[in-house]
Design an enzyme around this catalytic site. Structure first.
Site, PDB file in Angstrom:
ATOM      1  N   TRP A  99       0.702  -1.187  -0.084  1.00 19.11           N
ATOM      2  CA  TRP A  99       0.019  -0.118  -0.011  1.00 19.11           C
ATOM      3  C   TRP A  99       0.739   1.388   0.098  1.00 19.11           C
ATOM      4  O   TRP A  99       0.595   2.244  -0.588  1.00 19.11           O
ATOM      5  CB  TRP A  99      -0.905  -0.066   1.168  1.00 19.11           C
ATOM      6  CG  TRP A  99      -1.965  -1.310   0.995  1.00 19.11           C
ATOM      7  CD1 TRP A  99      -1.976  -2.115   2.038  1.00 19.11           C
ATOM      8  CD2 TRP A  99      -2.921  -1.331   0.053  1.00 19.11           C
ATOM      9  NE1 TRP A  99      -3.089  -3.140   1.594  1.00 19.11           N
ATOM     10  CE2 TRP A  99      -3.700  -2.495   0.445  1.00 19.11           C
ATOM     11  CE3 TRP A  99      -3.453  -0.792  -1.054  1.00 19.11           C
ATOM     12  CZ2 TRP A  99      -4.615  -3.151  -0.535  1.00 19.11           C
ATOM     13  CZ3 TRP A  99      -4.459  -1.006  -1.953  1.00 19.11           C
ATOM     14  CH2 TRP A  99      -4.917  -2.071  -1.462  1.00 19.11           C
ATOM     15  N   ASP A 166      -1.585   6.683   6.072  1.00 22.49           N
ATOM     16  CA  ASP A 166      -2.553   5.754   5.901  1.00 22.49           C
ATOM     17  C   ASP A 166      -2.859   4.910   7.133  1.00 22.49           C
ATOM     18  O   ASP A 166      -2.075   4.132   7.569  1.00 22.49           O
ATOM     19  CB  ASP A 166      -2.168   5.120   4.805  1.00 22.49           C
ATOM     20  CG  ASP A 166      -2.946   3.855   4.139  1.00 22.49           C
ATOM     21  OD1 ASP A 166      -3.988   3.707   4.988  1.00 22.49           O
ATOM     22  OD2 ASP A 166      -2.762   3.099   3.352  1.00 22.49           O
ATOM     23  N   LYS A 190     -11.851  -1.932   7.237  1.00 26.52           N
ATOM     24  CA  LYS A 190     -11.141  -2.835   7.894  1.00 26.52           C
ATOM     25  C   LYS A 190     -11.647  -2.852   9.448  1.00 26.52           C
ATOM     26  O   LYS A 190     -11.574  -3.862  10.090  1.00 26.52           O
ATOM     27  CB  LYS A 190      -9.623  -2.509   7.827  1.00 26.52           C
ATOM     28  CG  LYS A 190      -9.030  -2.107   6.595  1.00 26.52           C
ATOM     29  CD  LYS A 190      -8.610  -3.297   5.731  1.00 26.52           C
ATOM     30  CE  LYS A 190      -8.708  -3.260   4.451  1.00 26.52           C
ATOM     31  NZ  LYS A 190      -7.525  -2.210   3.609  1.00 26.52           N
TER      32      LYS A 190
HETATM   33  C1  LIG Z   1      -7.016  -1.813   2.372  1.00 29.56           C
HETATM   34  C2  LIG Z   1      -6.131  -0.903   2.401  1.00 29.56           C
HETATM   35  C3  LIG Z   1      -5.913   0.219   1.430  1.00 29.56           C
HETATM   36  C4  LIG Z   1      -6.829  -0.008   0.380  1.00 29.56           C
HETATM   37  O1  LIG Z   1      -8.139   0.542   0.453  1.00 29.56           O
HETATM   38  P1  LIG Z   1      -9.043   0.760  -0.357  1.00 29.56           P
HETATM   39  O2  LIG Z   1     -10.357   1.644   0.417  1.00 29.56           O
HETATM   40  O3  LIG Z   1      -9.608  -0.440  -0.985  1.00 29.56           O
HETATM   41  O4  LIG Z   1      -8.679   1.662  -1.471  1.00 29.56           O
HETATM   42  C5  LIG Z   1      -5.053   0.947   1.420  1.00 29.56           C
HETATM   43  N1  LIG Z   1      -4.104   1.120   2.719  1.00 29.56           N
HETATM   44  C6  LIG Z   1      -4.155   0.192   3.493  1.00 29.56           C
HETATM   45  C7  LIG Z   1      -3.108   0.225   4.654  1.00 29.56           C
HETATM   46  C8  LIG Z   1      -5.084  -0.790   3.242  1.00 29.56           C
HETATM   47  O5  LIG Z   1      -4.946  -1.877   4.358  1.00 29.56           O
END
Ligand SMILES: *Cc1c(COP(=O)(O)O)cnc(C)c1O
Length: 358
Positions: A99, A166, A190
């Protein structure tokens, strides 16, 4: 049979979140209309957004001068919105996994990107330390929890430049010192809500400093000004997020969650370390509390599919590791019960007694 949901995302949500959302889909807030059929501009829905924003602020102790937004596009759109809004000349990124890489790639479209450190050479099994953040960068971007590789930055770092994180997969899993960050974002699927809504916590005064024009929908200031209601927001996921936030608060907030998460992860890591058949993949000090990655020890490699089969028979879902790591990954998000972890551990012990060669 009872299922134990270890999916990495979308993932397990509190029972209350699911039940309350079902009720609201049928009859929202006593309106006699379903949640999917109401106006996002109704006073009843405005109250939902207001309460969700207030609870995010309360639970994370968000200081004055920050805005909380609920947007569309997922964390992946934030990979682009962050540099669009913040990158004038140069940005710094910490490369800790898939990511982080995706975020870095988007930033390169907007300016110079310095990768301050990377653990790519070790297949992202650890979090790099002792790197230097360039003091002339517009911001420094980190991924606090690496969902795929099972590593996590456990402490809020001090950055000489605006810190952007993030937090898709560890938001609300522990207390966070928001004042150390300029911007925090993540997909909700998540640890908060079903897919479809992205949370953003942004310090207002970091915005408006780039010289490029920004398309209206991609400009954070649009959404701050209109309270996440510039266009139709994801109504159902926001409602569900509010239910999770209420659940979190009732349980004692992020401090209590952190305690529980450390306990759950501790139990599972202890078993991984004790059990002769398995080993963890992440550096011990960087082990994630949310995504626990493990593989079969070399001499038991050929038993991988057998363990997967047994775990499936015992009701476990979603424990296959990501293809870039292999083996297994148990995601132990806030809503995953301690019981689920205990069932997985019992299954690992059972498998060891069936197959241990010593
Ligand atoms: C799942 C995830 C993403 C992607 O998220 P989307 O909402 O599907 O774009 C980005 N960063 C991390 C750390 C993730 O776990």
């Amino acid at each position: 049979m009872k299922k134990y949901n270890f999916n990495a995302g979308p993932s397990v949500l509190p029972k209350e979140t699911v039940e309350n959302t079902i009720k609201a889909i049928e009859n929202f807030s006593g309106t006699g209309l379903g949640l999917m059929e109401i106006s996002h501009r109704s006073k009843e829905f405005q109250a939902v957004v207001d309460e969700a924003v207030a609870l995010v602020k309360e639970l994370l102790n968000v200081p004055e001068g920050y805005s909380v937004l609920f947007l569309g596009g997922g964390a992946s759109l934030e990979f682009c919105m962050v540099p669009y809004n913040l990158l004038e000349k140069k940005a710094a990124y910490l490369n800790t996994g898939t990511w982080a890489n995706k975020a870095l790639k988007e930033a390169k479209l907007f300016g110079e990107v310095v990768e301050v450190a990377s653990s790519k050479e070790a297949n992202y099994t650890y979090i790099p330390k002792n790197y230097a953040i360039p003091a002339d960068a517009d911001y420094f971007h980190i991924t606090t929890n690496n969902t795929i590789f099972g590593t996590e930055i456990h402490e809020d770092i001090d950055s000489p430049v605006t810190l952007v994180a993030d937090m898709s997969s560890d938001i609300f899993s522990r207390p966070v010192d928001v004042s150390k960050y300029g911007l925090i974002y993540g997909g909700a699927q998540k640890n908060l809500a079903p897919a479809g809504v992205t949370f953003v916590i942004v310090k207002d005064d970091i915005l408006g400093k780039v010289s490029r024009p920004i398309p209206t929908m991609l400009d954070y200031r649009t959404h701050i000004k209109d309270g996440s209601m510039f266009n139709t927001p994801p109504v159902v996921p926001i409602y569900a997020a509010l239910q999770t936030l209420k659940w979190l608060k009732a349980l004692g907030g992020v401090k209590e969650m952190y305690k529980r998460n450390k306990e759950k992860a501790g139990l599972l890591y202890s078993e991984i370390d004790r059990n002769k058949l398995f080993k963890g993949t992440a550096a011990v000090e960087d082990r994630s509390l949310m995504n626990i990655c493990f593989v079969m020890n070399d001499e038991y490699k050929d038993l991988e599919s057998d363990f997967y089969k047994l775990a499936t028979e015992r009701g476990m879902v979603g424990i296959k590791g990501h293809r870039s790591v292999g083996g297994f990954r148990a995601s132990t998000y806030n809503a995953l019960s301690k019981e689920a972890v205990e069932v997985l551990i019992a299954c690992m012990k059972e498998f060891e007694s069936l197959h241990s060669k010593h």
